[in-house]
Enzyme design. Structure first.
Site, PDB file in Angstrom:
ATOM      1  N   ASP A  45      -3.320   5.605   0.194  1.00 34.88           N
ATOM      2  CA  ASP A  45      -2.316   4.572  -0.090  1.00 34.88           C
ATOM      3  C   ASP A  45      -1.171   4.605   0.936  1.00 34.88           C
ATOM      4  O   ASP A  45      -0.590   5.661   1.178  1.00 34.88           O
ATOM      5  CB  ASP A  45      -1.764   4.804  -1.511  1.00 34.88           C
ATOM      6  CG  ASP A  45      -0.962   3.617  -2.019  1.00 34.88           C
ATOM      7  OD1 ASP A  45      -0.010   3.194  -1.328  1.00 34.88           O
ATOM      8  OD2 ASP A  45      -1.282   3.110  -3.105  1.00 34.88           O
ATOM      9  N   CYS A 102      -1.728   4.616  -8.709  1.00 32.17           N
ATOM     10  CA  CYS A 102      -2.847   4.737  -7.757  1.00 32.17           C
ATOM     11  C   CYS A 102      -3.918   3.676  -8.060  1.00 32.17           C
ATOM     12  O   CYS A 102      -4.513   3.671  -9.139  1.00 32.17           O
ATOM     13  CB  CYS A 102      -3.455   6.138  -7.834  1.00 32.17           C
ATOM     14  SG  CYS A 102      -4.777   6.388  -6.630  1.00 32.17           S
TER      15      CYS A 102
HETATM   16 CO    CO Z   1      -3.865   6.002  -4.594  1.00 34.89          CO
END
Ligand code: CO
Length: 213
Positions: A45, A102
């Site tokens: 990310d 997430c």
């Molecule tokens: Co993530």
């Protein structure tokens, strides 16, 4: 035309010049060798930049990132990184760092196929299954999502501990220690899950010990 990538080069030239200006030997010293104390296993990310959020300088963090910070024993990539970090770099700490919000963990909670990603996210569905009893008791969907993020970090730490290199080095040298962290993208703060590393390793070794001792 998408020329925005050019700003990355412009920034890079400025960064390199600034580093050299403050220390003429900066790159010469770094080029000699790396001796990082930490292996950081995090999510891909873009909002979870390992070096930025820990203030780590070049040479300080050995980094592996993938979708949802998964440590799968069939993944040659992460297994090679752990092997090299422990056997050659002799890192003192291995950090598995997940993050609230997430997308990978969230996707694993949906009744929906994402093609190739299904195979990767199955690792997180496995974590969900292992902790189904606890997760079933959480009715608030955000609280359940947050908890699965934490449990995923814990299980991936356990996967790190299952490797022969980590067990052998820890029993012989007292390192690397394994740490489970969760980063909160809402306030920029890291939380240490304070896993009982010694207890987890002791329990694990009843089944996963790959050597006497
Ligand atoms: Co993530």
């Amino acid at each position: 035309m998408h020329e925005s990538y050019k700003k990355l080069f412009e920034y890079n030239r400025k960064w390199a010049a600034d580093k050299k200006a403050s220390n003429a030997d900066f790159f010469a010293n770094l080029a000699k060798e790396q001796q990082p104390d930490y292996l950081f296993i995090g999510c891909s990310d873009s909002r979870v930049p390992a070096e930025t959020l820990t203030g780590a300088n070049p040479g300080e963090l050995f980094v592996h990132r993938n979708i949802a910070n998964v440590v799968a024993n069939t993944d040659m990539n992460v297994m090679s990184v752990i092997h090299y970090a422990v056997e050659v770099l002799k890192v003192k700490h291995i950090i598995v760092c997940g993050h609230y919000g997430c997308g990978g963990v969230q996707a694993s909670m949906q009744k929906q196929s994402l093609g190739l990603l299904d195979k990767w996210l199955k690792n997180i569905r496995d974590v969900h299954r292992m902790h189904h009893k606890e997760l079933k008791t959480i009715s608030d969907s955000k609280a359940k999502f947050d908890r699965l993020v934490e449990l995923n970090v814990e299980e991936q730490c356990i996967n790190v501990l299952k490797t022969n290199y980590v067990q052998t080095s820890y029993l012989k040298n007292g390192f690397p220690e394994v740490h489970g962290w969760v980063y909160d993208i809402h306030d920029g703060l890291l939380k240490d899950l304070e896993l009982d590393f010694d207890k987890i390793l002791k329990d694990l070794r009843e089944i996963y010990a790959l050597s006497e001792g």
